[in-house]
Write an enzyme that holds these catalytic residues in place. Structure first.
Site, PDB file in Angstrom:
ATOM      1  N   ARG A   1     -20.634 -26.095 106.660  1.00 52.80           N
ATOM      2  CA  ARG A   1     -19.479 -26.768 107.224  1.00 52.80           C
ATOM      3  C   ARG A   1     -18.427 -26.239 106.066  1.00 52.80           C
ATOM      4  O   ARG A   1     -18.536 -26.212 104.904  1.00 52.80           O
ATOM      5  CB  ARG A   1     -19.588 -28.411 107.167  1.00 52.80           C
ATOM      6  CG  ARG A   1     -20.383 -28.718 108.419  1.00 52.80           C
ATOM      7  CD  ARG A   1     -20.599 -30.353 108.503  1.00 52.80           C
ATOM      8  NE  ARG A   1     -19.285 -30.804 109.313  1.00 52.80           N
ATOM      9  CZ  ARG A   1     -18.945 -32.025 109.188  1.00 52.80           C
ATOM     10  NH1 ARG A   1     -19.639 -33.006 108.750  1.00 52.80           N
ATOM     11  NH2 ARG A   1     -17.830 -32.371 109.957  1.00 52.80           N
TER      12      ARG A   1
ATOM     13  N   ARG B   1     -24.238 -36.116 107.347  1.00 46.81           N
ATOM     14  CA  ARG B   1     -22.825 -35.927 107.156  1.00 46.81           C
ATOM     15  C   ARG B   1     -22.155 -36.857 106.212  1.00 46.81           C
ATOM     16  O   ARG B   1     -22.905 -37.731 105.812  1.00 46.81           O
ATOM     17  CB  ARG B   1     -22.139 -35.676 108.601  1.00 46.81           C
ATOM     18  CG  ARG B   1     -22.628 -36.854 109.752  1.00 46.81           C
ATOM     19  CD  ARG B   1     -22.361 -38.045 109.740  1.00 46.81           C
ATOM     20  NE  ARG B   1     -21.188 -38.751 109.189  1.00 46.81           N
ATOM     21  CZ  ARG B   1     -20.670 -39.746 108.483  1.00 46.81           C
ATOM     22  NH1 ARG B   1     -21.727 -40.519 108.039  1.00 46.81           N
ATOM     23  NH2 ARG B   1     -19.684 -40.074 107.813  1.00 46.81           N
ATOM     24  N   GLY B   2     -20.813 -36.758 106.113  1.00 46.45           N
ATOM     25  CA  GLY B   2     -20.167 -37.456 105.153  1.00 46.45           C
ATOM     26  C   GLY B   2     -20.365 -36.284 103.731  1.00 46.45           C
ATOM     27  O   GLY B   2     -21.287 -35.882 103.493  1.00 46.45           O
ATOM     28  N   ALA B   3     -18.941 -36.409 103.005  1.00 49.68           N
ATOM     29  CA  ALA B   3     -18.832 -35.244 102.062  1.00 49.68           C
ATOM     30  C   ALA B   3     -19.984 -35.320 101.172  1.00 49.68           C
ATOM     31  O   ALA B   3     -20.627 -34.215 100.610  1.00 49.68           O
ATOM     32  CB  ALA B   3     -17.375 -35.402 101.466  1.00 49.68           C
TER      33      ALA B   3
ATOM     34  N   ASP C   1     -12.732 -35.837 102.344  1.00 50.55           N
ATOM     35  CA  ASP C   1     -13.534 -34.653 101.998  1.00 50.55           C
ATOM     36  C   ASP C   1     -13.228 -33.632 100.965  1.00 50.55           C
ATOM     37  O   ASP C   1     -13.929 -32.650 100.835  1.00 50.55           O
ATOM     38  CB  ASP C   1     -13.788 -33.937 103.387  1.00 50.55           C
ATOM     39  CG  ASP C   1     -14.465 -34.950 104.362  1.00 50.55           C
ATOM     40  OD1 ASP C   1     -13.863 -35.931 104.952  1.00 50.55           O
ATOM     41  OD2 ASP C   1     -15.815 -34.771 104.609  1.00 50.55           O
TER      42      ASP C   1
ATOM     43  N   ASN D   1      -9.364 -35.945 105.258  1.00 48.71           N
ATOM     44  CA  ASN D   1     -10.336 -36.734 105.556  1.00 48.71           C
ATOM     45  C   ASN D   1     -10.407 -36.767 107.271  1.00 48.71           C
ATOM     46  O   ASN D   1      -9.718 -35.928 107.649  1.00 48.71           O
ATOM     47  CB  ASN D   1     -10.039 -38.163 105.206  1.00 48.71           C
ATOM     48  CG  ASN D   1     -10.973 -39.295 105.266  1.00 48.71           C
ATOM     49  OD1 ASN D   1     -12.205 -38.909 105.043  1.00 48.71           O
ATOM     50  ND2 ASN D   1     -10.839 -40.224 106.016  1.00 48.71           N
ATOM     51  N   LYS D   2     -11.106 -37.624 107.916  1.00 50.78           N
ATOM     52  CA  LYS D   2     -11.449 -37.518 109.040  1.00 50.78           C
ATOM     53  C   LYS D   2     -10.427 -37.507 110.114  1.00 50.78           C
ATOM     54  O   LYS D   2      -9.175 -38.077 109.689  1.00 50.78           O
ATOM     55  CB  LYS D   2     -12.326 -38.809 109.500  1.00 50.78           C
ATOM     56  CG  LYS D   2     -12.734 -39.051 110.903  1.00 50.78           C
ATOM     57  CD  LYS D   2     -13.611 -37.533 111.539  1.00 50.78           C
ATOM     58  CE  LYS D   2     -14.477 -37.263 110.961  1.00 50.78           C
ATOM     59  NZ  LYS D   2     -14.885 -35.828 111.233  1.00 50.78           N
TER      60      LYS D   2
ATOM     61  N   GLN E   1     -18.248 -42.013 114.429  1.00 49.14           N
ATOM     62  CA  GLN E   1     -18.737 -42.563 113.073  1.00 49.14           C
ATOM     63  C   GLN E   1     -18.417 -44.142 113.067  1.00 49.14           C
ATOM     64  O   GLN E   1     -19.237 -44.696 112.145  1.00 49.14           O
ATOM     65  CB  GLN E   1     -18.146 -41.658 112.044  1.00 49.14           C
ATOM     66  CG  GLN E   1     -18.887 -40.236 112.068  1.00 49.14           C
ATOM     67  CD  GLN E   1     -17.826 -39.341 112.545  1.00 49.14           C
ATOM     68  OE1 GLN E   1     -17.296 -39.555 113.665  1.00 49.14           O
ATOM     69  NE2 GLN E   1     -17.952 -38.086 112.356  1.00 49.14           N
TER      70      GLN E   1
END
Ligand code: MRU
Length: 353
Positions: free
Chosen positions: A96, A53-55, A245, A255-256, A204
């Site tokens: 995603r 995960r993570g862009a 993201d 973003n998150k 996270q």
């Protein structure tokens, strides 16, 4: 070994030529287990399930996923063209929705494929695609190192900073975006203390960012997500430093989930907001943040922890996992190609064309 190498000891992906190994981030920090992906479907499922995960890391993984699909076709002696790769590409693209790095990486792979002659030998086409995936991987690491320098230079020596989610080596090809700035800032004495939001519901921050910071010996404290505004009111941080993201043409940034409320609190308290993202996170085709698809995930991520219920039985949950921070709340966007302060559509277009 440079000072910065000492602050970069984790990798999320390991390309082996015939398979992609992924550090399973669902089990961290309790279990350090690797998952072997031998086809594009396995890579797509790993992205969907948050093994990786993570862009930027998602983009790199998807590129290697397409190489695995090409290799499978080459093994069967089949021609490799857009039609043959379309099913694998579609399954990767559907994994995603929010991080544009995934789609930008697939577009780069499409372009690499288009540069091959239609009758080219399948092994040669596969080699060209592998070279492109390796380039995406290597360029991300280099971008993170550069952003680390550029972002750290904005931070006054001896500052406390707040970060959200995980933007470190685990979320990228290595070093990290926002966490890369924090790493470089700590190495140069600009960052003296880091606060990390736990980042509910997937944790996270608590599980991954704290793990990376502790491994690197960077002084860090975990806070509850709801403690961000109070932390700012106490004067403990000068900057909120986050990743992204997707950054739209006007600077609105996905973003998150929780980033938006932190940015609002930061503006109120005079804390500056830095978004750190490689140009592979830019999406000039999306005009404003309203048009970004925000991923909704299973409500059980909120109502359960390790399969144990933490909510009243029968609770229904709404679980959007990203939000959009308006450009007006962002003081600086840091990319490997430079810093844009007070981002607007005009300023971003002037910087990146
Ligand atoms: O759901 P995740 O863990 O993939 O979300 C990650 C984030 O929101 C990060 O802040 C973003 O991808 C930037 S990572 C360098």
């Amino acid at each position: 070994m440079t000072m910065l190498d000492a602050h970069d000891s984790v990798r999320a992906l390991d390309w082996r030529g015939d398979c992609l190994m992924l550090l399973d981030q669902r089990g961290l920090p309790a279990r350090e287990e690797w998952i072997e992906c031998r086809d594009a479907g396995a890579v797509a499922e790993a992205i969907r399930a948050l093994v990786v995960r993570g862009a930027p890391a998602i983009g790199v993984a998807a590129a290697y996923g397409l190489v695995l699909a090409a290799r499978a076709l080459a093994t069967l002696g089949r021609a490799i063209d857009g039609d043959a790769l379309a099913p694998a590409r579609a399954v990767l693209a559907a994994s995603r929705p929010t991080a544009v790095n995934l789609f930008n990486a697939l577009a780069r792979m499409d372009a690499a494929l288009a540069r091959q002659a239609s009758a080219a030998d399948p092994d040669a086409v596969t080699d060209a695609l592998e070279a492109e995936a390796r380039a995406i991987d290597a360029e991300d690491l280099a971008a993170n190192r550069r952003m680390g320098e550029l972002g750290a230079a904005l931070v006054e020596p001896g500052s406390g900073v707040l970060t959200h989610c995980n933007t470190g080596s685990l979320a990228t090809a290595g070093f990290g975006t926002a966490l890369g700035v924090i790493r470089a800032g700590y190495a140069s004495g600009r960052v003296c203390e880091v606060y990390a939001c736990e980042t509910r519901p997937w944790l996270q921050g608590a599980r991954l960012t704290m793990w990376e910071l502790l491994r690197d010996g960077i002084p860090a404290r975990l806070i509850a997500d709801s403690a961000g505004a109070h932390l700012m009111a106490c004067g403990r941080v000068r900057w909120l430093i986050v990743g992204a993201d997707r950054i739209c043409a006007n600077g609105d940034t996905a973003n998150k989930i929780g980033t938006r409320q932190l940015a609002i609190a930061a503006r109120y308290h005079g804390v500056r907001v830095m978004v750190v993202a490689p140009t592979s996170t830019l999406d000039f085709g999306t005009v404003t943040g309203d048009a970004i698809e925000i991923e909704l995930r299973d409500g059980r991520e909120l109502t359960e922890l390790s399969s144990v219920s933490t909510a009243a039985p029968g609770s229904e949950a709404w679980n959007p996992v990203f939000d959009v921070t308006p450009a007006a709340l962002i003081d600086a966007i840091v990319t490997e190609r430079g810093v844009v302060e007070h981002p607007t559509a005009e300023a971003l277009r002037a910087a990146f064309g």
